[in-house]
Write a protein that holds these residues in place. Structure first.
Motif, PDB file in Angstrom:
ATOM      1  N   GLY A  33      38.598 -16.136 -74.918  1.00 54.16           N
ATOM      2  CA  GLY A  33      39.066 -17.141 -73.931  1.00 54.16           C
ATOM      3  C   GLY A  33      38.500 -18.496 -73.978  1.00 54.16           C
ATOM      4  N   SER A  34      37.217 -18.578 -74.512  1.00 54.26           N
ATOM      5  CA  SER A  34      36.636 -19.970 -74.825  1.00 54.26           C
ATOM      6  C   SER A  34      37.448 -20.631 -76.087  1.00 54.26           C
ATOM      7  N   HIS A  35      37.990 -19.894 -76.985  1.00 57.65           N
ATOM      8  CA  HIS A  35      38.469 -20.393 -78.020  1.00 57.65           C
ATOM      9  C   HIS A  35      39.959 -20.930 -77.505  1.00 57.65           C
ATOM     10  N   VAL A  36      40.573 -20.070 -76.791  1.00 60.93           N
ATOM     11  CA  VAL A  36      41.854 -20.483 -75.946  1.00 60.93           C
ATOM     12  C   VAL A  36      41.779 -21.662 -75.224  1.00 60.93           C
ATOM     13  N   ALA A  37      40.811 -21.744 -74.207  1.00 59.42           N
ATOM     14  CA  ALA A  37      40.284 -22.862 -73.548  1.00 59.42           C
ATOM     15  C   ALA A  37      40.337 -24.315 -74.355  1.00 59.42           C
ATOM     16  N   GLY A  38      39.473 -24.115 -75.527  1.00 60.96           N
ATOM     17  CA  GLY A  38      39.335 -25.586 -76.388  1.00 60.96           C
ATOM     18  C   GLY A  38      40.598 -25.739 -76.802  1.00 60.96           C
ATOM     19  N   ILE A  39      41.626 -24.919 -77.076  1.00 59.41           N
ATOM     20  CA  ILE A  39      43.062 -25.361 -77.692  1.00 59.41           C
ATOM     21  C   ILE A  39      43.847 -26.094 -76.583  1.00 59.41           C
ATOM     22  N   ALA A  40      43.870 -25.400 -75.458  1.00 58.88           N
ATOM     23  CA  ALA A  40      44.458 -26.211 -74.476  1.00 58.88           C
ATOM     24  C   ALA A  40      44.012 -27.504 -73.972  1.00 58.88           C
ATOM     25  N   ALA A  41      42.681 -27.679 -73.786  1.00 57.41           N
ATOM     26  CA  ALA A  41      42.273 -28.680 -73.014  1.00 57.41           C
ATOM     27  C   ALA A  41      40.663 -29.237 -73.437  1.00 57.41           C
TER      28      ALA A  41
END
Length: 273
Positions: A33-41
């Motif tokens: 989830g941390s990796h996904v969050a960085g990609i988005a925003a």
């Protein structure tokens, strides 16, 4: 005050359950989830000025749907509760909402899973909600679309393999990732975005900042949606989810020698959208 930085991020969730206070502690023991969050925003990732996610500065609300203590299991109920919480949170604050779900399970018959129908019903009841969902990593065969990415109202996102990670320097465009799930019974995915990224991870996962999968492609699309909604808000305009989804799809650029079942309408162009 000189103390070491924590290696695991802890989120404390305080709630009321039938009048009884309840405390839940959530740990980032997966890094997904941390990796996904960085990609988005993400913004100025790792302190590097200008090293941003797709929609830097967007307000992030992290909702945990799986429990690593039980083998990373997620359930229909946990996904529905997360959607309900996010919708109520945004509605109470009059905020636009983009939901991203970097999760998928292989279908026996595409579009017939119960969670697909539930996702579609949630989106029908909330016409301003855009929901980006990973296509799944069971490609390259046909009819490998995962659920709930097979929900008809979701913006289902397949993956390209960015040439920068392949050492490519040409202008031929990024190829479709071999693992990206394809449609068959359904005309999915809807679009494709980069499925490999260098992004944020907890300190304990240092060294594994590069991850790949349609899980990485879906937040890229969520960031594009956030940019469109932000631009519309600045102009005092509002759009229903169907129009936002349509804008990204009709302005996307299909890859040469690919079918709709491989790349949907292609790679989105947010400027044109």
């Amino acid at each position: 005050t000189g103390a070491r930085a924590p290696t695991i991020t802890i989120a404390a969730n305080f709630a009321d359950s039938a009048g009884t206070p309840r405390l839940d502690l959530y740990f980032d023991t997966s890094a997904h989830g941390s990796h996904v969050a960085g990609i988005a925003a993400g913004h100025d990732l790792y302190g590097v000025a200008g090293f941003d996610g797709v929609a830097p500065g967007a307000f992030l609300l992290g909702l945990k749907i799986a429990n690593n203590a039980q083998g990373g299991i997620s359930t229909t109920g946990s996904m529905l509760r997360a959607m309900e919480y996010a919708i109520c949170f945004a509605r109470a604050r009059r905020l636009p909402l983009v939901l991203n779900l970097s999760f998928g399970v292989g279908n026996e018959a595409e579009g017939e899973a119960r969670i697909d129908a539930l996702v579609d019903s949630v989106l029908a009841l909330n016409p301003d909600l855009v929901f980006t969902i990973s296509a799944g990593n069971d490609g390259p065969g046909l009819s490998t679309m995962g659920y709930p990415g097979s929900a008809s109202r979701a913006l289902t996102v397949g993956a390209t393999f960015p040439g920068v990670f392949l050492g490519a320097t040409g202008r031929g465009g990024d190829p479709i990732a071999y693992f990206s799930s394809r449609g068959g019974e359904l005309a999915k995915p809807d679009i494709i975005t980069p499925g490999m990224a260098y992004s944020t991870v907890p300190r304990w996962d240092t060294g594994d900042e590069r991850k790949g999968g349609t899980s990485m492609a879906s937040p890229h699309a969520a960031g594009l949606v956030a940019l469109l909604l932000s631009g519309a808000a600045q102009e005092g305009r509002t759009f229903l989810a169907g129009r936002v989804r349509q804008a990204l799809m009709v302005t996307a650029r299909p890859l040469a020698a690919s079918t709709y079942l491989d790349d949907g309408t292609g790679q989105p162009d947010v400027g044109a959208a």
